[in-house]
Design a protein around this motif. Structure first.
Motif, PDB file in Angstrom:
ATOM      1  N   ASP A 101       1.930   1.531  10.692  1.00 35.31           N
ATOM      2  CA  ASP A 101       1.903   0.661   9.514  1.00 35.31           C
ATOM      3  C   ASP A 101       0.590   0.842   8.741  1.00 35.31           C
ATOM      4  N   GLY A 102      -0.501   1.044   9.459  1.00 33.20           N
ATOM      5  CA  GLY A 102      -1.790   1.268   8.810  1.00 33.20           C
ATOM      6  C   GLY A 102      -1.804   2.555   8.006  1.00 33.20           C
ATOM      7  N   ALA A 103      -1.188   3.604   8.555  1.00 32.58           N
ATOM      8  CA  ALA A 103      -1.116   4.868   7.819  1.00 32.58           C
ATOM      9  C   ALA A 103      -0.323   4.705   6.523  1.00 32.58           C
ATOM     10  N   GLU A 104       0.744   3.918   6.572  1.00 34.71           N
ATOM     11  CA  GLU A 104       1.527   3.659   5.366  1.00 34.71           C
ATOM     12  C   GLU A 104       0.705   2.878   4.339  1.00 34.71           C
ATOM     13  N   LEU A 105      -0.072   1.905   4.804  1.00 32.58           N
ATOM     14  CA  LEU A 105      -0.950   1.150   3.899  1.00 32.58           C
ATOM     15  C   LEU A 105      -1.944   2.076   3.189  1.00 32.58           C
ATOM     16  N   LEU A 106      -2.548   2.988   3.946  1.00 30.49           N
ATOM     17  CA  LEU A 106      -3.527   3.892   3.343  1.00 30.49           C
ATOM     18  C   LEU A 106      -2.874   4.854   2.354  1.00 30.49           C
ATOM     19  N   ALA A 107      -1.671   5.297   2.645  1.00 32.12           N
ATOM     20  CA  ALA A 107      -0.954   6.181   1.713  1.00 32.12           C
ATOM     21  C   ALA A 107      -0.638   5.437   0.416  1.00 32.12           C
ATOM     22  N   ARG A 108      -0.231   4.163   0.576  1.00 31.55           N
ATOM     23  CA  ARG A 108       0.061   3.372  -0.625  1.00 31.55           C
ATOM     24  C   ARG A 108      -1.207   3.082  -1.418  1.00 31.55           C
ATOM     25  N   TYR A 109      -2.321   2.936  -0.697  1.00 31.02           N
ATOM     26  CA  TYR A 109      -3.582   2.711  -1.395  1.00 31.02           C
ATOM     27  C   TYR A 109      -3.899   3.912  -2.308  1.00 31.02           C
ATOM     28  N   SER A 110      -3.702   5.117  -1.801  1.00 35.28           N
ATOM     29  CA  SER A 110      -3.984   6.307  -2.605  1.00 35.28           C
ATOM     30  C   SER A 110      -3.139   6.308  -3.877  1.00 35.28           C
ATOM     31  N   THR A 111      -1.862   5.919  -3.745  1.00 33.16           N
ATOM     32  CA  THR A 111      -0.984   5.862  -4.921  1.00 33.16           C
ATOM     33  C   THR A 111      -1.462   4.808  -5.908  1.00 33.16           C
ATOM     34  N   LEU A 112      -1.798   3.615  -5.391  1.00 33.58           N
ATOM     35  CA  LEU A 112      -2.265   2.532  -6.260  1.00 33.58           C
ATOM     36  C   LEU A 112      -3.576   2.900  -6.968  1.00 33.58           C
ATOM     37  N   ALA A 113      -4.483   3.546  -6.240  1.00 40.09           N
ATOM     38  CA  ALA A 113      -5.795   3.893  -6.811  1.00 40.09           C
ATOM     39  C   ALA A 113      -5.660   4.893  -7.947  1.00 40.09           C
TER      40      ALA A 113
END
Length: 726
Positions: A249-261
């Motif tokens: 779940d943490g890896a998914e959060l970080l991937a989504r962060y890259s998209t949001l940023a």
């Protein structure tokens, strides 16, 4: 090279240098483009002065062009060498040429076509419908020729053609397409189209957009990060255990962060290393990479829970719902676009009789959002109403803006002497266009070109009727109305030159000989005044001799009334014989002329007969309020001298209005002024103490000729540092 030419050349070079600096350094691209245009114009001025094709200071500054041709004029009254009605064919001219099968680059062919039977029929149709627009006065010439021919005045038409014919290939003598004329008593500051463009160009507030991004994007993501870390908490300690699926779940959060940023770049809070959201994110990256988290992780988690509660709790949910509702409200930018859309379907070349429907609240479901005041003010500029109504509503915020709108009202009044309706409408349009003609810098007391000197206006002069009593009374009533609007609407403000020109035109139409005088520019003043300045000073003397005004300013109006000539010398004497040429020296002389003449205030009172509804004491109080407001702006102002001069103008009007009051009113107003000063929180305003002390001293029978720092005569210009700025 004589002194006048040296001064003109130095001024032009200085303006060119300023334009260069702006074009190179200004942050706004549109401002830089305008500066580049100014550079080209000033280069034309300077090159024309050097090669002799320009005679700056003459009524005919451009070699080969008669005085009636409208020149392109830049700041200071300098002609560039170009004609305002010249240049390449406009879009409507090219379209017309193509429709007629003519060369769309040859203005002469269009000119010749409109002297044929078919062309004259087109012009007659425009005359009768009124569907034309005159931007430069020259654009009315062929319409006048058509009218003269229809009226049987062949000689008049030939006189016009003889004057304009040599310039037929160079200047535009055709009107522009336009709408039918409307009620001339109604004006609008901007058309619907202009207002719509301003609304569409309104930029979004970057701070608001950044806040909305934080609330709608990064706060929810921070909550997810916090919730993710709380899954590892046991007994208050973060990372006490790692539950199943937590890493995935943490890896998914970080991937989504890259998209949001990548998608949301306004708010940079999530990138700042010491912000909680950044600490939670970077700690997650480290843990997933097999490294220890930040030492600040525990503190950040505890702080976020303590401040807002646990994500999902009632307390936390209520906070986030409130923030989301605030972010969901339309921004000022969005509301401006919504209002612009409301205006899109209206005729874009006119105003509207009411703006209420366009500034009504925006309703989205159950949410009702009021239109912000900043947007309402823009929309009100297209309100079409009487000038009095626009002044009362604040749509006309200054005497300068009023002067821009008044020509439409004055044009219809001055054109009443033409009995034919088509010619009357045409001459009103010429008047409005002529008022847009910028004044030239003139030397040797030459006067500006008058509208009656235009060949096509001169030709229809014989078709005017002598002003009847009704027309004269109408002109006088309009003059009184505009005088009252100027004084009542903007007490403490100098009467701008365009308004002076309208006053003068109405006075002539009302068959009144009134010496209205213009404000002179100190940077191009050559030390002399026309004879009407002495006339204006003597008119003021008839009104103000032995009054509070002449005693305060130390004027011997009895001597002024006996003066046959020498007004220039009198003004210099009153400056203690300031010598030499400088902007400041010129300013001191001009200010004395304004004091002696009251700069048109006396003329408006007598013989015009302006009598304000709120009384002279009311105007004195309001002008004093303007004085105080301006003096407050002196402190901390990097360029305070202009503000000091404006304050001195406002104070002079205060004294003038007070001089028209009775003695009892004068004492009452001065006492009120002192109370106002005592209530002012800004220490800067206390700089008016010696000014008010000087006025009280004069009111009690004293004078201000002896220097006394505790009792001052307030003047705006000085050769050294002004006492008010120290």
């Amino acid at each position: 090279m004589n002194e006048e030419v040296k001064v003109n050349s130095k001024y032009a070079s200085g303006q060119l240098a300023k334009a260069f600096v702006t074009a190179l350094a200004h942050e706004d691209s549109a401002t830089r483009r305008r500066a580049e245009q100014r550079i080209r114009r000033w280069e034309s001025v300077i090159s024309g002065m050097e090669d002799g094709s320009l005679d700056i200071g003459s009524r005919t500054p451009v070699k080969g062009l008669p005085a009636w041709v409208t020149p392109e004029v830049v700041r200071g009254g300098f002609a560039t060498g170009n004609a305002a009605a010249g240049g390449p064919l406009a879009d409507d001219e090219r379209q017309l040429a193509r429709r007629l099968g003519l060369d769309d680059r040859n203005r002469r062919e269009l000119f010749d076509h409109h002297l044929t039977d078919a062309g004259l029929r087109e012009l007659h149709s425009r005359l009768d419908s009124g569907r034309y627009d005159i931007v430069q006065p020259e654009e009315a010439a062929l319409l006048v020729v058509a009218w003269l021919l229809r009226a049987g005045d062949r000689n008049g038409a030939l006189d016009v053609l003889e004057a304009i014919g040599p310039f037929a290939g160079r200047l535009r003598f055709l009107p522009r397409p336009g709408k039918a004329p409307t009620d001339s008593s109604l004006v609008c500051r901007e058309t619907v189209g202009e207002v719509t463009e301003r609304l569409k160009a309104k930029r979004s507030n970057i701070d608001v957009a950044r806040m909305n991004e934080a609330v709608s994007v990064w706060n929810p993501f921070a909550d997810e990060l916090l919730g993710h870390w709380l899954r590892t908490v046991r007994n208050g300690r973060v990372l006490a255990e790692i539950p199943e699926g937590w890493r995935e779940d943490g890896a998914e959060l970080l991937a989504r962060y890259s998209t949001l940023a990548r998608k949301h770049e306004l708010c940079g809070k999530h990138r700042r290393p010491r912000e909680n959201i950044a600490i939670l994110r970077t700690s997650l990256e480290k843990v997933l990479a097999g490294r220890p988290p930040s030492r600040l992780l525990q503190r950040s988690v505890d702080a976020m829970v303590a401040k807002r509660g646990t994500p999902g709790s009632a307390e936390h949910a209520a906070l986030r719902e409130g923030q989301a509702a605030l972010a969901a409200r339309p921004t000022h930018h969005a509301l401006a676009q919504a209002v612009a859309a409301r205006l899109d379907d209206l005729p874009q070349d006119a105003g509207v009789p009411s703006v209420d429907a366009f500034v009504a609240p925006v309703i989205d479901g159950d949410v009702r959002t009021e239109i912000p005041e900043s947007v309402r003010r823009i929309v009100e500029n297209c309100l079409e109403a009487s000038v009095g109504t626009l002044v009362e509503r604040g749509v006309i915020p200054s005497a300068e803006v009023l002067a821009q709108l008044v020509p439409q009202l004055v044009a219809s009044t001055t054109a009443l002497s033409y009995p034919d309706p088509a010619l009357r409408g045409l001459m009103a349009a010429v008047y409005r266009a002529f008022r847009n003609r910028r004044s030239l810098l003139l030397l040797n007391l030459e006067h500006q070109v008058r509208m009656s000197e235009l060949p096509w206006v001169k030709a229809v002069g014989k078709h005017r009727r002598r002003a009847d009593r009704a027309a004269t009374q109408n002109a006088r009533a309009t003059l009184v109305q505009l005088g009252e609007l100027t004084l009542r609407g903007f007490p403490g403000s100098i009467v701008p030159n365009p308004m002076v020109a309208e006053f003068d035109a109405l006075a002539r139409r009302a068959e009144l000989r009134v010496p209205f005088v213009e404000e002179l520019a100190a940077d191009i003043f050559m030390g002399t005044f026309t004879s009407k300045f002495l006339d204006a000073a003597q008119l003021a003397g008839d009104l103000l001799e032995d009054s509070l005004y002449d005693r305060y300013y130390g004027i011997d109006y009895a001597a002024v009334l006996r003066l046959g000539k020498g007004f220039d010398r009198l003004c210099r004497q009153r400056t203690k014989d300031v010598r030499g040429w400088s902007v400041a020296a010129n300013g001191t002389v001009i200010e004395q002329a304004q004091i002696l003449t009251t700069h048109n205030l006396a003329a408006l009172v007598d013989p015009i007969g302006v009598d304000p509804a709120d009384g002279w004491d009311g105007l004195a109080r309001r002008a004093f309020g303007v004085t105080c407001r301006l003096v407050r702006r002196v402190q901390g102002n990097p360029r305070p001298l202009r503000t000091v001069k404006d304050a001195a103008y406002a104070w002079r009007q205060t004294v003038f209005f007070l001089a028209l009051c009775g003695l009892k009113e004068q004492f009452a107003v001065v006492a009120w002024m002192q109370d106002e000063l005592d209530r002012q929180p800004a220490p800067t305003v206390r700089r008016l103490d010696p000014v008010l002390a000087g006025l009280r001293h004069v009111l009690a029978g004293g004078d201000l000729d002896d220097p006394n720092p505790h009792r001052r005569r307030f003047l705006g210009w000085t050769l050294g540092k002004h006492w008010m700025t120290t």
